[in-house]
Structures are given as structure tokens and as C-alpha cells.
Design a protein around this motif. Structure first.
Motif, PDB file in Angstrom:
ATOM      1  N   LEU A 162       8.249  -7.652 -10.840  1.00  9.21           N
ATOM      2  CA  LEU A 162       8.033  -6.389 -10.121  1.00  9.21           C
ATOM      3  C   LEU A 162       6.990  -6.647  -9.046  1.00  9.21           C
ATOM      4  CD1 LEU A 162       8.840  -3.312 -10.316  1.00  9.21           C
ATOM      5  CD2 LEU A 162       6.681  -3.001 -11.560  1.00  9.21           C
ATOM      6  N   CYS A 163       7.438  -7.194  -7.907  1.00 12.08           N
ATOM      7  CA  CYS A 163       6.489  -7.567  -6.844  1.00 12.08           C
ATOM      8  C   CYS A 163       7.218  -7.712  -5.510  1.00 12.08           C
ATOM      9  CB  CYS A 163       5.785  -8.883  -7.202  1.00 12.08           C
ATOM     10  SG  CYS A 163       4.526  -9.398  -6.026  1.00 12.08           S
ATOM     11  N   HIS A 164       6.571  -7.262  -4.421  1.00 11.92           N
ATOM     12  CA  HIS A 164       7.168  -7.378  -3.079  1.00 11.92           C
ATOM     13  C   HIS A 164       7.272  -8.836  -2.625  1.00 11.92           C
ATOM     14  CE1 HIS A 164       7.557  -3.172  -2.299  1.00 11.92           C
ATOM     15  NE2 HIS A 164       6.267  -2.927  -2.371  1.00 11.92           N
ATOM     16  N   LEU A 165       6.495  -9.726  -3.217  1.00 14.13           N
ATOM     17  CA  LEU A 165       6.529 -11.138  -2.780  1.00 14.13           C
ATOM     18  C   LEU A 165       7.890 -11.778  -3.060  1.00 14.13           C
ATOM     19  CD1 LEU A 165       3.033 -12.357  -4.095  1.00 14.13           C
ATOM     20  CD2 LEU A 165       3.666 -11.779  -1.734  1.00 14.13           C
ATOM     21  N   TYR A 166       8.651 -11.167  -3.962  1.00 14.30           N
ATOM     22  CA  TYR A 166       9.961 -11.731  -4.329  1.00 14.30           C
ATOM     23  C   TYR A 166      11.090 -10.787  -3.948  1.00 14.30           C
ATOM     24  CZ  TYR A 166       6.673 -14.560  -6.891  1.00 14.30           C
ATOM     25  OH  TYR A 166       5.599 -15.369  -7.200  1.00 14.30           O
ATOM     26  N   GLY A 167      10.807  -9.858  -3.019  1.00 12.94           N
ATOM     27  CA  GLY A 167      11.824  -8.906  -2.588  1.00 12.94           C
ATOM     28  C   GLY A 167      12.539  -9.344  -1.324  1.00 12.94           C
ATOM     29  N   LEU A 180       0.804  -1.218   0.000  1.00 20.22           N
ATOM     30  CA  LEU A 180       0.000   0.000   0.000  1.00 20.22           C
ATOM     31  C   LEU A 180       0.835   1.265   0.000  1.00 20.22           C
ATOM     32  CD1 LEU A 180      -2.713  -1.063   2.605  1.00 20.22           C
ATOM     33  CD2 LEU A 180      -2.754  -1.359   0.122  1.00 20.22           C
ATOM     34  N   ASP A 181       2.047   1.189   0.542  1.00 18.06           N
ATOM     35  CA  ASP A 181       2.854   2.400   0.737  1.00 18.06           C
ATOM     36  C   ASP A 181       4.185   2.415   0.003  1.00 18.06           C
ATOM     37  OD1 ASP A 181       0.932   3.384   2.621  1.00 18.06           O
ATOM     38  OD2 ASP A 181       1.772   2.028   4.110  1.00 18.06           O
ATOM     39  N   GLU A 182       4.705   1.241  -0.340  1.00 15.77           N
ATOM     40  CA  GLU A 182       6.055   1.161  -0.913  1.00 15.77           C
ATOM     41  C   GLU A 182       6.012   0.606  -2.329  1.00 15.77           C
ATOM     42  OE1 GLU A 182      10.248  -1.260  -0.137  1.00 15.77           O
ATOM     43  OE2 GLU A 182       8.744  -1.138   1.468  1.00 15.77           O
ATOM     44  N   PRO A 183       6.456   1.376  -3.332  1.00 11.82           N
ATOM     45  CA  PRO A 183       6.481   0.855  -4.702  1.00 11.82           C
ATOM     46  C   PRO A 183       7.438  -0.325  -4.807  1.00 11.82           C
ATOM     47  CG  PRO A 183       6.783   3.233  -4.663  1.00 11.82           C
ATOM     48  CD  PRO A 183       6.929   2.761  -3.252  1.00 11.82           C
ATOM     49  N   PRO A 184       7.050  -1.403  -5.484  1.00  8.18           N
ATOM     50  CA  PRO A 184       7.952  -2.544  -5.632  1.00  8.18           C
ATOM     51  C   PRO A 184       9.109  -2.222  -6.569  1.00  8.18           C
ATOM     52  CG  PRO A 184       5.977  -2.874  -6.936  1.00  8.18           C
ATOM     53  CD  PRO A 184       5.758  -1.624  -6.145  1.00  8.18           C
ATOM     54  N   VAL A 185      10.210  -2.930  -6.367  1.00  9.09           N
ATOM     55  CA  VAL A 185      11.396  -2.782  -7.202  1.00  9.09           C
ATOM     56  C   VAL A 185      11.557  -4.049  -8.033  1.00  9.09           C
ATOM     57  CG1 VAL A 185      13.901  -2.460  -7.214  1.00  9.09           C
ATOM     58  CG2 VAL A 185      12.503  -1.281  -5.504  1.00  9.09           C
ATOM     59  N   GLU A 186      11.865  -3.883  -9.310  1.00  9.13           N
ATOM     60  CA  GLU A 186      12.046  -5.035 -10.185  1.00  9.13           C
ATOM     61  C   GLU A 186      13.245  -5.866  -9.714  1.00  9.13           C
ATOM     62  OE1 GLU A 186      11.434  -5.377 -14.841  1.00  9.13           O
ATOM     63  OE2 GLU A 186      13.407  -4.550 -14.373  1.00  9.13           O
ATOM     64  N   ARG A 187      13.017  -7.175  -9.603  1.00  7.21           N
ATOM     65  CA  ARG A 187      14.058  -8.061  -9.066  1.00  7.21           C
ATOM     66  C   ARG A 187      14.292  -9.245  -9.998  1.00  7.21           C
ATOM     67  NH1 ARG A 187      15.026  -6.299  -3.976  1.00  7.21           N
ATOM     68  NH2 ARG A 187      13.345  -5.125  -2.953  1.00  7.21           N
ATOM     69  N   GLU A 188      15.560  -9.628 -10.107  1.00  5.21           N
ATOM     70  CA  GLU A 188      15.957 -10.799 -10.876  1.00  5.21           C
ATOM     71  C   GLU A 188      15.717 -12.045 -10.030  1.00  5.21           C
ATOM     72  OE1 GLU A 188      17.818 -12.649 -14.233  1.00  5.21           O
ATOM     73  OE2 GLU A 188      17.861 -10.482 -13.959  1.00  5.21           O
ATOM     74  N   VAL A 189      15.022 -13.027 -10.611  1.00  2.56           N
ATOM     75  CA  VAL A 189      14.723 -14.254  -9.865  1.00  2.56           C
ATOM     76  C   VAL A 189      15.387 -15.479 -10.492  1.00  2.56           C
ATOM     77  CG1 VAL A 189      12.563 -13.399  -8.903  1.00  2.56           C
ATOM     78  CG2 VAL A 189      12.542 -14.534 -11.136  1.00  2.56           C
ATOM     79  N   GLY A 190      16.343 -15.248 -11.406  1.00  4.63           N
ATOM     80  CA  GLY A 190      17.097 -16.355 -11.995  1.00  4.63           C
ATOM     81  C   GLY A 190      16.758 -16.590 -13.452  1.00  4.63           C
ATOM     82  N   GLY A 191      17.786 -16.910 -14.237  1.00  2.00           N
ATOM     83  CA  GLY A 191      17.585 -17.235 -15.643  1.00  2.00           C
ATOM     84  C   GLY A 191      17.139 -16.063 -16.491  1.00  2.00           C
ATOM     85  N   GLY A 192      17.503 -14.844 -16.092  1.00  3.03           N
ATOM     86  CA  GLY A 192      17.098 -13.669 -16.847  1.00  3.03           C
ATOM     87  C   GLY A 192      15.658 -13.258 -16.616  1.00  3.03           C
ATOM     88  N   ARG A 193      15.008 -13.870 -15.649  1.00  2.00           N
ATOM     89  CA  ARG A 193      13.605 -13.573 -15.357  1.00  2.00           C
ATOM     90  C   ARG A 193      13.491 -12.465 -14.312  1.00  2.00           C
ATOM     91  NH1 ARG A 193       9.187 -18.277 -13.983  1.00  2.00           N
ATOM     92  NH2 ARG A 193       7.316 -16.999 -14.198  1.00  2.00           N
ATOM     93  N   ARG A 194      12.581 -11.503 -14.561  1.00  2.00           N
ATOM     94  CA  ARG A 194      12.420 -10.384 -13.659  1.00  2.00           C
ATOM     95  C   ARG A 194      10.953 -10.251 -13.245  1.00  2.00           C
ATOM     96  NH1 ARG A 194      15.107  -7.659 -18.023  1.00  2.00           N
ATOM     97  NH2 ARG A 194      13.268  -6.318 -18.239  1.00  2.00           N
TER      98      ARG A 194
END
Length: 342
Positions: free
Chosen positions: A337-342, A321-335
Motif C-alpha cells: 500500500l504505497c505510491h512508490l509502487y503505483g 499528501l493528497d492522494e490515498p495510496p491503493v493496494e497493489r500486487e507486486v508479484g508472487g501474491g505480495r501486496r
């Protein structure tokens, strides 16, 4: 993709050199396009429509990036901004190592033949006053792709590669079916020996049987000539068939990006999961949980303090609700944009 004199004289399209580096043909980094909202007698800018907001991707030679998402999420604007049909607000976009955002109109003109677009509506994108042969030949003549005395034969050859007959050259667009008109649009694009084509929902206005023919035609032309595609669509089954990598857009942002096989096998972002849950399964005994998105798509002019998907996400947390998510690399060139993977 080089164009030698021999290629042009014979009408053959040049193929990528196997010795070229693995650098992407098309690349975008933080590409942004805002449209100002004006109000009042003096037209003051009171806000912005954030059509594209910080999108990044790569497209390799001879490969296809499928761009999916709801209507109004910015897919078409990405294609137009990439081709410099509209100027970027911020970010970078490059083609074959050249920074497109820094090129003047004169410097950009030689690249126009190498970067083409197939529009969504094949009827409105064709001039009703010109026969099909002239529609295809017009840009070929302007860019001097072949000598003038070889132009007619070259147009015939291009039309046949798109499964159109030579006698179609004297007919006008209204005399064709929807599928034939889309073939004319494809022929007009490939006649310029392009390295890269933006396919803006090229089959959305066609019947299902015709869609398959056009998709197979695009795939065959790509294999033969080594062209790269940005394939924009809201039909996930079509994207699964033609794309090598997939980008999922929501309200101007790329919320998930990666190899097609990885994304279709295991979508990660809650929005991607909801989209993919709507794909029909050709097996009456298998049932998939259908994720229904609540509410409607927010306005791209709205300013969000946190995640843009928060109002429709069933996995949201207080952090969303308050913090914009940051795009994150999750392996294999996959990105993602979600807090669930931060």
C-alpha cells in the motif's frame, strides 16, 4: 477438519484431509472495524476511531500468518473481529467457507470450539477461583468434546501435550510461573480440537528463554494437529521463526503483505523498512542502516487526505499528501500500500 466419533471417543484430534481443496481456511476481505466517538449530553457520534480499515488476508490450513506493527495499529482488533468477539463495521470474513459476518449467535456457537484465542496476559485471562484442571475442562464439557466419564483422562492428556503434569490440575493460576500459565492457556485452547487459533502476543510478557519454549511448543502442536494460527506480535524475530506469511499493519491498514521469506529478504514499504532496520544482526562486524521514524504515531481517529504514513515517511512525495495510496500486487501474491509502487 472433520471430527469423527472415533476421534472424539479416543481424544485424538482430527487432521486435515489431504484431499481437501486449496481454499484458505480463514479469509478476510476489506475487513473494517470503527469505534464511534461520542460527545455531548446526548452522546452524539462526532467521529470514529478507525481501528481496522479495509484489511484483507488469507490463512491456509496448518499455516501461520504473522501480524506485526506498533502498539495501537489494530492487530488485536483484527483477531477479535475475526472471531466475532466484536462485530465488523464493514467487509467480509469467512471461516471454512462460511461467512462469519452473516451468522447469528446461535449459528456461531458450534464454530466457537473450532476457533480459539490465546490472550496476551496469561494471568488475567485465567480465573483465579478455578483450579487449572477445571479451567481446561470447562469448555470441553460445554462443547461435549468427549464423554463425561473420559473427561479427566482427556484433560490430563491435553496438559501433558503442553508439558504440564497431571498433578497440576488441582493447582490455581497464582501457583504457576508465567511460562506455565501460558501453557495452561494453550492447553485450554487446544483442548477443543480447534482448526484455528488467534495467538495475541502470547510470549510478550515472558522471559526470552521461556519465549523460545512457548514458540517451539506452538510450532510442535501445529505440526502434530494441523492447526492454523494468526500470530500477533511486535517481535519480528519471533515472527520470522514461526510465520509462513507476514502482514505489516500501520494505523489500521495492511501496508504490506506477502510470504515471510520475501518480506524479510526485501521489505518494500517505507514503514516495513523502518521496522526491519531495528532487528539486531548477530554479527558484530555487520552494520545495518537504522531508520529512525520521526514524530509519534498519529491518532486512528484522525482523517488523512493522503497516505497515513506521510508525516513519518522520509520517502514521501507531493502525491502522498493528497492522494490515498491503493493496494497493489507486486508479484508472487505480495501486496504493498504505497505510491512508490503505483
Amino acid at each position: 477438519m472433520s471430527r469423527t466419533a472415533g476421534n472424539i471417543q479416543s481424544g485424538e484430534r482430527a487432521r486435515p484431509d489431504a484431499g481437501q481443496s486449496n481454499a484458505p481456511l480463514v479469509s478476510a476481505r476489506g475487513m473494517t472495524k470503527y469505534y464511534p466517538i461520542r460527545a455531548g449530553f446526548f452522546g452524539r457520534t462526532v467521529g470514529s476511531v478507525r481501528a481496522v480499515d479495509g484489511v484483507s488476508f488469507d490463512i491456509q490450513r496448518g499455516k501461520t500468518l504473522g501480524l506485526v506493527g506498533e502498539s495501537g495499529c489494530g492487530k488485536t482488533t483484527v483477531g477479535k473481529t475475526l472471531l466475532r468477539l466484536t462485530d465488523m463495521t464493514a467487509g467480509e470474513a469467512s471461516f471454512d467457507g462460511m461467512d462469519l459476518s452473516k451468522l447469528s449467535r446461535r449459528e456461531l456457537k458450534p464454530l466457537r470450539a473450532r476457533m480459539q484465542i490465546i490472550f496476551q496476559d496469561p494471568y488475567s485471562s485465567l480465573s483465579p477461583r478455578l483450579p487449572v484442571g477445571e479451567i481446561i475442562a470447562e469448555a470441553v464439557r460445554e462443547h461435549k468434546i468427549v464423554p463425561r466419564q473420559e473427561l479427566d483422562g482427556y484433560v490430563t492428556k491435553v496438559m501433558r501435550s503442553c508439558e504440564l503434569q497431571a498433578y497440576h490440575k488441582d493447582r490455581y493460576p497464582h501457583e504457576f510461573s508465567g511460562g506455565q500459565r501460558q501453557r495452561v492457556c494453550i492447553a485450554r485452547a487446544i483442548a477443543l480440537n480447534p482448526d484455528f487459533i488467534v495467538c495475541d502476543e502470547p510470549v510478550s510478557a515472558l522471559d526470552v528463554s521461556i519465549q523460545a519454549q512457548i514458540i517451539n511448543l506452538l510450532a510442535d502442536l501445529q505440526r502434530e494437529y494441523g492447526m492454523a494460527y494468526l500470530f500477533i506480535s511486535h517481535d519480528l524475530s519471533v515472527v520470522e521463526h514461526i510465520a509462513d506469511t507476514v502482514g505489516v499493519m500501520y494505523l489500521g491498514q495492511m501496508v504490506e503483505y506477502g510470504a515471510r521469506r520475501d518480506i524479510f529478504r526485501e521489505p518494500l514499504h517505507p514503514y516495513t523498512k523502518a521496522l526491519f532496520s531495528a532487528i539486531p544482526i548477530p554479527n558484530p562486524t555487520v552494520r545495518r542502516e537504522r531508520i529512525i521514524l520521526e514524530g509519534s504515531l498519529p491518532s486512528p481517529a484522525q482523517v488523512f487526505p493522503g497516505c497515513r504514513f506521510q508525516s513519518r515517511c522520509r520517502e514521501r512525495t507531493p502525491r502522498c499528501l493528497d492522494e490515498p495510496p491503493v493496494e497493489r500486487e507486486v508479484g508472487g501474491g505480495r501486496r504493498v500500500l504505497c505510491h512508490l509502487y503505483g
